[in-house]
Each structure stands twice: as C-alpha cells, then as structure tokens.
Scaffold this active site. Structure first.
Site, PDB file in Angstrom:
ATOM      1  N   MET A  24       0.837  -1.192   0.000  1.00  0.00           N
ATOM      2  CA  MET A  24       0.000   0.000   0.000  1.00  0.00           C
ATOM      3  C   MET A  24       0.881   1.255   0.000  1.00  0.00           C
ATOM      4  SD  MET A  24      -3.363  -0.935   2.175  1.00  0.00           S
ATOM      5  CE  MET A  24      -2.664  -0.648   3.780  1.00  0.00           C
ATOM      6  N   GLU A  29      11.920  -0.390   4.866  1.00  0.00           N
ATOM      7  CA  GLU A  29      12.824  -1.508   4.587  1.00  0.00           C
ATOM      8  C   GLU A  29      12.125  -2.869   4.617  1.00  0.00           C
ATOM      9  OE1 GLU A  29      13.468   1.095   6.461  1.00  0.00           O
ATOM     10  OE2 GLU A  29      15.406   1.947   5.879  1.00  0.00           O
ATOM     11  N   HIS A  31       9.168  -3.501   3.159  1.00  0.00           N
ATOM     12  CA  HIS A  31       8.777  -3.662   1.755  1.00  0.00           C
ATOM     13  C   HIS A  31      10.017  -3.918   0.881  1.00  0.00           C
ATOM     14  CE1 HIS A  31       5.703  -0.648   3.336  1.00  0.00           C
ATOM     15  NE2 HIS A  31       4.927  -1.629   2.947  1.00  0.00           N
ATOM     16  N   GLN A  55     -10.291  -2.849   2.114  1.00  0.00           N
ATOM     17  CA  GLN A  55      -9.764  -3.526   3.293  1.00  0.00           C
ATOM     18  C   GLN A  55      -9.680  -2.636   4.529  1.00  0.00           C
ATOM     19  OE1 GLN A  55      -5.882  -4.352   1.325  1.00  0.00           O
ATOM     20  NE2 GLN A  55      -4.968  -3.907   3.313  1.00  0.00           N
ATOM     21  N   LYS A 143       5.197  -9.971   8.905  1.00  0.00           N
ATOM     22  CA  LYS A 143       4.640  -8.930   9.788  1.00  0.00           C
ATOM     23  C   LYS A 143       3.119  -9.073   9.892  1.00  0.00           C
ATOM     24  CE  LYS A 143       4.173  -4.701  11.668  1.00  0.00           C
ATOM     25  NZ  LYS A 143       3.134  -4.029  10.998  1.00  0.00           N
ATOM     26  N   ASP A 144       2.470  -9.325   8.753  1.00  0.00           N
ATOM     27  CA  ASP A 144       1.020  -9.525   8.736  1.00  0.00           C
ATOM     28  C   ASP A 144       0.767 -11.028   8.695  1.00  0.00           C
ATOM     29  OD1 ASP A 144      -0.150  -6.617   8.221  1.00  0.00           O
ATOM     30  OD2 ASP A 144       1.692  -6.825   7.086  1.00  0.00           O
TER      31      ASP A 144
HETATM   32  P1  AMP Z   1       1.531  -2.911   3.444  1.00  0.00           P
HETATM   33  O1  AMP Z   1       2.043  -1.860   2.532  1.00  0.00           O
HETATM   34  O2  AMP Z   1       1.536  -2.512   4.885  1.00  0.00           O
HETATM   35  O3  AMP Z   1       0.234  -3.502   2.987  1.00  0.00           O
HETATM   36  O4  AMP Z   1       2.572  -4.100   3.384  1.00  0.00           O
HETATM   37  C1  AMP Z   1       2.922  -4.682   2.159  1.00  0.00           C
HETATM   38  C2  AMP Z   1       3.698  -5.932   2.396  1.00  0.00           C
HETATM   39  O5  AMP Z   1       4.873  -5.634   3.163  1.00  0.00           O
HETATM   40  C3  AMP Z   1       2.907  -6.968   3.222  1.00  0.00           C
HETATM   41  O6  AMP Z   1       3.166  -8.253   2.707  1.00  0.00           O
HETATM   42  C4  AMP Z   1       3.471  -6.795   4.599  1.00  0.00           C
HETATM   43  O7  AMP Z   1       3.381  -7.956   5.395  1.00  0.00           O
HETATM   44  C5  AMP Z   1       4.914  -6.465   4.291  1.00  0.00           C
HETATM   45  N1  AMP Z   1       5.524  -5.770   5.422  1.00  0.00           N
HETATM   46  C6  AMP Z   1       5.050  -4.665   6.065  1.00  0.00           C
HETATM   47  N2  AMP Z   1       5.842  -4.332   7.092  1.00  0.00           N
HETATM   48  C7  AMP Z   1       6.836  -5.255   7.128  1.00  0.00           C
HETATM   49  C8  AMP Z   1       7.967  -5.469   7.961  1.00  0.00           C
HETATM   50  N3  AMP Z   1       8.243  -4.671   8.982  1.00  0.00           N
HETATM   51  N4  AMP Z   1       8.767  -6.518   7.680  1.00  0.00           N
HETATM   52  C9  AMP Z   1       8.494  -7.348   6.648  1.00  0.00           C
HETATM   53  N5  AMP Z   1       7.456  -7.210   5.830  1.00  0.00           N
HETATM   54  C10 AMP Z   1       6.632  -6.181   6.060  1.00  0.00           C
END
Ligand code: AMP
Length: 298
Positions: A24, A29, A31, A55, A143-144
């Site tokens: 998103m 780091e 991502h 979502q 993380k998720d």
């Molecule tokens: P988001 O932009 O928050 O939807 O996250 C995009 C992707 O990055 C998802 O697969 C998250 O699980 C992953 N992600 C977010 N934060 C972290 C983190 N601190 N370490 C590893 N992966 C992450």
C-alpha cells in the site's frame, strides 16, 4: 523502471518469470526486503502500490494513510523493482465489486473480529492482483501473519498457479517492527511501543528454552508491556488455520495488536519447527535509521 496503471500494460511490460510484491506504499525496509527477495527470484519484479479501500474498516485510517508516489518509485527502483503498478481506484474497481473472496475460518480470530471486512478486502484485492498480473511468485511479509496464512490458503484452495513466499519481519534498530504507520508515533508513544517487541523476544527465549504452554508464553508479553499500551490481544495461533493454541505443538505464531495513542500496532514472532523443537523468527534489525524518517534530499 516503468509505472503502469492497468493490468494489461503491466502484463505487456513483463517477461520471463514474474515476482509480485503487493503493497500500500509509503515504503520502508520491510517492503524493500520483499522487493530484494523478488529480485533474486524472478526475471521481472512488479511492485503493486494500491491503498485498497475495500480492506479499511475505519474511514479515518484510510484518509490518513500516508501516500507519496514519487518517493515510493525512487525507493522501489533502488531496491530492484522493474515495474510499479499503481492503479487508480477506478482502474481496480471499474464496477461495483460484487465478487468477494472469503477464506472461511481463517479470519475468525485475532485481527478478524477487530477489523470486520478487512480480510475479505485483502483476499479480494490479492486475488485480483494474481488474476491481472499472473505472477509466478508473490512475496508477503510475516509482519502480517494472519494475512500471509489467508493468502497462502486462498492460492491453494483456488488452484492459483502462484507460489506464495513469506519474508521475515524487518525491525527498526530498537526492535519496533517497521510499519508505515510508525511515522504517526510521538516520542513517548514510540517508547511505550518498544514493550511489544521486547515481550515477543522474551517469549521467543522462553519457547527456545522449552516452554510450550500458551499462557506462559503470552504472559511474557504482558509482563513487558505492562500498562503502557492498550493491548487488544496477545494470542498464540497455528500458522495453517490461525486457531488459538493452548499448547505449542505445531508451526505457530505469537501475535499481538495494541494501541499506542491513536496508532494501532501489530507484531508477532513465528515459531517454526527446528531440530525437534521450535525456533522463534525474531526478524532482522536495521543498523541505521529507517528511510521512513528520511526528509528532503536524504
Ligand atoms: P503494506 O504496505 O503494509 O500492505 O505491506 C505490504 C507488504 O509488506 C505486506 O506483505 C506486509 O506484510 C509487508 N511488510 C510490512 N511491514 C513489514 C515489515 N516490517 N517486515 C516485513 N514485511 C513487512
């Protein structure tokens, strides 16, 4: 680097094996580590960037979610992405999205009851990304944790020809799990939030010393957090079905959600079988400040 707006354009710009990293935006780091993993594993690396209204369970969260396309394109390029797919809402949802994906059972616990509709929104948009981009591999962060379990199960149940790969949590220098929402934390809120990762690390130490009782494992977290934060849950759940466990006897994660001020934080430690026991995946730590806090030219 190409920025694409439509699925057709994204497929045309791709060749060989395709690795997809859904995000998103407002990259950090965490991502970037997924983009780097995709770079090692695929000919074309596509990062999708879409703040998915479907979502979000709270309008205020959707409105204040940070957005900066130019910054994200620069970071994604440096990390090795070939394509940034950044569709508009109209591109993603040209007509009312009547078809929804529900991975039944896997959203009953943890985040599910706290965020009604959230995982349906996630599974639906990820299914659309898989159908529209046709990646060979897709990379999601641990993380998720619940999201990763749900996406894995969706891909398997719907026979989607994509390999779902989980990446370790990337943490800031002091242990706080990276999240785009960390930029909202005031200094005191941030300090209080450190109890979460401290508690999870203590729980991992216990497990590696042989503890298997879920109560004892979760208590280690409550002990570190004290009353500094408003904790929503701390739960040991199995990785496959995301059901709470009373005893650690299969691949699992210890997951939590807590509020620090107006910011909701989640974090976890995965417990993977290792040599007859379990090893805690503590993630990796940055040794410098995160790009989240870089300003101006930096
Ligand atoms: P988001 O932009 O928050 O939807 O996250 C995009 C992707 O990055 C998802 O697969 C998250 O699980 C992953 N992600 C977010 N934060 C972290 C983190 N601190 N370490 C590893 N992966 C992450």
């Amino acid at each position: 680097m190409r920025i694409t707006k439509s699925f057709a354009e994204t497929r045309e710009a791709s060749s060989g094996t395709v690795g997809l990293v859904p995000t998103m935006g407002f990259l950090h780091e965490g991502h970037l580590s997924l983009i780097a993993a995709a770079r090692r594993d695929a000919d074309t690396v596509v990062m999708s960037l879409f703040v998915n209204p479907l979502q979000f369970d709270r309008d205020d969260d959707l409105v204040r979610y940070p957005r900066d396309l130019e910054r994200d394109v620069a970071l994604a390029t440096a990390a090795g992405a070939d394509i940034v797919f950044a569709p508009d809402v109209e591109e993603m949802y040209p007509t009312e999205q009547l078809t929804r994906v529900n991975v039944t059972g896997l959203s009953d616990e943890l985040e599910g009851p706290k965020r009604p509709g959230h995982f349906e929104g996630v599974a639906t948009v990820v299914a659309k990304l898989f159908a529209g981009i046709r990646p060979d591999r897709a990379f999601f962060g641990r993380k998720d944790a619940q999201q990763l379990s749900i996406v894995r199960r969706m891909a398997a149940d719907l026979s989607m020809p994509v390999e779902v790969i989980g990446g370790a949590i990337v943490r800031e220098k002091d242990g706080l799990a990276l999240s785009s929402r960390n930029i909202f934390l005031a200094a005191g809120e941030r300090r209080a939030a450190l109890g979460l990762s401290r508690g999870l690390m203590a729980a991992a130490d216990l497990v590696e010393a042989g503890e298997r009782d879920a109560k004892a494992i979760t208590n280690a977290v409550y002990f570190e957090v004290g009353d500094a934060l408003e904790v929503e849950y701390v739960t040991l759940a199995d990785q496959d079905l995301v059901k709470p466990l009373t005893t650690l006897d299969r691949p699992a994660f210890l997951a939590l959600a807590a509020w620090s001020g107006k910011t909701r934080l989640i974090d976890n430690v995965h417990f993977d079988p290792d040599d007859g026991g379990f090893v805690g995946d503590r993630g990796t730590r940055l040794d410098t400040a995160s790009v989240l806090y870089a300003t101006g030219e930096g």
